[in-house]
Scaffold this motif. Structure first.
Motif, PDB file in Angstrom:
ATOM      1  N   ASN A   1      13.835  22.533  -5.252  1.00 18.09           N
ATOM      2  CA  ASN A   1      13.852  21.298  -6.080  1.00 18.09           C
ATOM      3  C   ASN A   1      14.947  20.798  -6.518  1.00 18.09           C
ATOM      4  N   VAL A   2      15.214  19.409  -6.267  1.00 16.95           N
ATOM      5  CA  VAL A   2      16.402  18.651  -6.628  1.00 16.95           C
ATOM      6  C   VAL A   2      15.880  17.324  -7.342  1.00 16.95           C
ATOM      7  N   THR A   3      16.979  16.719  -8.385  1.00 16.26           N
ATOM      8  CA  THR A   3      16.703  15.539  -8.732  1.00 16.26           C
ATOM      9  C   THR A   3      17.794  14.662  -8.665  1.00 16.26           C
ATOM     10  N   ALA A   4      17.679  13.305  -8.575  1.00 14.24           N
ATOM     11  CA  ALA A   4      18.581  12.512  -8.660  1.00 14.24           C
ATOM     12  C   ALA A   4      18.077  10.996  -8.871  1.00 14.24           C
ATOM     13  N   GLU A   5      18.992   9.986  -9.051  1.00 10.98           N
ATOM     14  CA  GLU A   5      18.944   8.573  -8.962  1.00 10.98           C
ATOM     15  C   GLU A   5      18.675   8.005  -7.799  1.00 10.98           C
ATOM     16  N   PHE A   6      17.580   7.416  -7.325  1.00 14.89           N
ATOM     17  CA  PHE A   6      17.311   6.568  -6.113  1.00 14.89           C
ATOM     18  C   PHE A   6      18.489   5.586  -5.862  1.00 14.89           C
ATOM     19  N   ARG A   7      19.143   5.340  -4.950  1.00 15.08           N
ATOM     20  CA  ARG A   7      19.969   4.273  -4.728  1.00 15.08           C
ATOM     21  C   ARG A   7      19.425   3.341  -3.672  1.00 15.08           C
ATOM     22  N   GLY A   8      18.889   4.035  -2.683  1.00 11.99           N
ATOM     23  CA  GLY A   8      18.303   3.047  -1.318  1.00 11.99           C
ATOM     24  C   GLY A   8      18.119   3.992  -0.130  1.00 11.99           C
ATOM     25  N   SER A   9      17.929   3.461   0.853  1.00 17.27           N
ATOM     26  CA  SER A   9      17.616   3.965   2.231  1.00 17.27           C
ATOM     27  C   SER A   9      18.373   3.065   3.369  1.00 17.27           C
ATOM     28  N   ASP A  10      18.479   3.855   4.535  1.00 19.70           N
ATOM     29  CA  ASP A  10      19.207   3.145   5.670  1.00 19.70           C
ATOM     30  C   ASP A  10      17.705   2.174   6.211  1.00 19.70           C
ATOM     31  N   VAL A  11      18.274   1.519   7.121  1.00 23.79           N
ATOM     32  CA  VAL A  11      17.350   0.421   7.833  1.00 23.79           C
ATOM     33  C   VAL A  11      16.063   1.366   8.435  1.00 23.79           C
ATOM     34  N   ASP A  12      16.435   2.315   8.995  1.00 26.30           N
ATOM     35  CA  ASP A  12      15.238   3.161   9.600  1.00 26.30           C
ATOM     36  C   ASP A  12      14.574   4.106   8.707  1.00 26.30           C
ATOM     37  N   VAL A  13      14.911   4.202   7.251  1.00 22.39           N
ATOM     38  CA  VAL A  13      14.362   5.092   6.502  1.00 22.39           C
ATOM     39  C   VAL A  13      14.674   6.754   6.817  1.00 22.39           C
ATOM     40  N   MET A  14      15.703   6.945   7.369  1.00 21.37           N
ATOM     41  CA  MET A  14      15.890   8.191   7.945  1.00 21.37           C
ATOM     42  C   MET A  14      16.837   9.091   7.128  1.00 21.37           C
ATOM     43  N   HIS A  15      17.522   7.924   6.217  1.00 17.69           N
ATOM     44  CA  HIS A  15      18.268   8.692   5.038  1.00 17.69           C
ATOM     45  C   HIS A  15      17.949   7.946   3.636  1.00 17.69           C
ATOM     46  N   PHE A  16      18.140   8.784   2.741  1.00 16.47           N
ATOM     47  CA  PHE A  16      17.959   8.171   1.235  1.00 16.47           C
ATOM     48  C   PHE A  16      19.694   8.176   0.468  1.00 16.47           C
TER      49      PHE A  16
ATOM     50  N   VAL B   1      21.435   8.788  -2.789  1.00 17.66           N
ATOM     51  CA  VAL B   1      21.127   9.069  -4.266  1.00 17.66           C
ATOM     52  C   VAL B   1      22.596   9.433  -5.145  1.00 17.66           C
ATOM     53  N   ARG B   2      22.256   9.233  -6.231  1.00 14.33           N
ATOM     54  CA  ARG B   2      23.414   9.602  -7.289  1.00 14.33           C
ATOM     55  C   ARG B   2      22.894  10.487  -8.075  1.00 14.33           C
ATOM     56  N   GLN B   3      23.975  11.452  -8.638  1.00 18.57           N
ATOM     57  CA  GLN B   3      23.650  12.617  -9.450  1.00 18.57           C
ATOM     58  C   GLN B   3      22.651  13.537  -9.130  1.00 18.57           C
ATOM     59  N   LEU B   4      22.806  13.811  -7.753  1.00 22.78           N
ATOM     60  CA  LEU B   4      21.961  14.777  -7.302  1.00 22.78           C
ATOM     61  C   LEU B   4      22.298  16.350  -8.061  1.00 22.78           C
ATOM     62  N   LYS B   5      21.281  16.700  -8.694  1.00 20.47           N
ATOM     63  CA  LYS B   5      21.281  17.957  -9.361  1.00 20.47           C
ATOM     64  C   LYS B   5      20.295  18.974  -8.458  1.00 20.47           C
ATOM     65  N   THR B   6      21.256  19.814  -7.991  1.00 21.32           N
ATOM     66  CA  THR B   6      20.833  21.087  -7.246  1.00 21.32           C
ATOM     67  C   THR B   6      20.993  22.387  -8.220  1.00 21.32           C
ATOM     68  N   PRO B   7      20.494  23.382  -7.669  1.00 19.26           N
ATOM     69  CA  PRO B   7      20.394  24.721  -8.176  1.00 19.26           C
ATOM     70  C   PRO B   7      22.040  25.164  -7.973  1.00 19.26           C
ATOM     71  N   LEU B   8      22.831  24.608  -7.172  1.00 22.27           N
ATOM     72  CA  LEU B   8      24.395  25.065  -7.092  1.00 22.27           C
ATOM     73  C   LEU B   8      25.166  24.098  -8.090  1.00 22.27           C
ATOM     74  N   GLY B   9      24.753  23.021  -8.527  1.00 20.68           N
ATOM     75  CA  GLY B   9      25.402  22.036  -9.361  1.00 20.68           C
ATOM     76  C   GLY B   9      25.061  20.748  -9.039  1.00 20.68           C
ATOM     77  N   ILE B  10      25.955  19.731  -9.632  1.00 24.66           N
ATOM     78  CA  ILE B  10      25.715  18.221  -9.436  1.00 24.66           C
ATOM     79  C   ILE B  10      26.555  17.548  -8.561  1.00 24.66           C
ATOM     80  N   LEU B  11      26.101  16.694  -7.622  1.00 27.66           N
ATOM     81  CA  LEU B  11      27.182  15.943  -6.633  1.00 27.66           C
ATOM     82  C   LEU B  11      26.770  14.477  -7.072  1.00 27.66           C
ATOM     83  N   PRO B  12      28.118  13.883  -7.238  1.00 29.56           N
ATOM     84  CA  PRO B  12      27.865  12.511  -8.045  1.00 29.56           C
ATOM     85  C   PRO B  12      27.190  11.498  -6.907  1.00 29.56           C
ATOM     86  N   GLU B  13      27.349  11.815  -5.711  1.00 35.31           N
ATOM     87  CA  GLU B  13      26.604  10.864  -4.702  1.00 35.31           C
ATOM     88  C   GLU B  13      26.130  11.777  -3.611  1.00 35.31           C
ATOM     89  N   ALA B  14      25.185  11.396  -2.960  1.00 33.71           N
ATOM     90  CA  ALA B  14      24.722  12.166  -1.922  1.00 33.71           C
ATOM     91  C   ALA B  14      23.658  11.432  -0.625  1.00 33.71           C
TER      92      ALA B  14
END
Length: 109
Positions: free
Chosen positions: A56-71, A73-86
């Protein structure tokens, strides 16, 4: 180029009957517009994701690519830490939950 390759290139795509009827095109356009409005409406909102490996991870949604194959996100909180963007692959996402969906109202629906 081989003769059978040339023949296969000349074949028209096989679509089901009525696929490109005006009514079906209008329905697809309507649904696509609604989908794009929803995606636009959740930009900047907090989301919870259940990933393929049951993480389970949480993040701020920022958008997706045109094919909706990738999202994106910002501030991705994972069990290993926080990534500023992903970038999350949608094929790795089991569930996406918006805890504050009621805050969106009906302007995007």
């Amino acid at each position: 180029m081989l003769e059978n390759e040339r023949d296969s290139m000349d074949e028209k795509p096989c679509f089901p009957p009525g696929f490109s009827s005006v009514e079906n095109q209008e329905a697809r356009a309507f649904l696509r517009e609604k989908f794009l409005r929803v995606v636009t409406g959740i930009v900047g909102k907090g989301c919870e994701f259940r990933m393929f490996d049951n993480t389970n991870v949480t993040a701020e949604f920022r958008g997706s690519d045109v094919d909706v194959m990738h999202f994106c996100v910002r501030q991705l909180k994972t069990p290993l830490g926080i990534l500023p963007e992903a970038v999350l692959r949608t094929s790795d996402i089991i569930r996406m939950h918006l805890p504050n969906i009621d805050d969106l109202g009906t302007q995007y629906m």
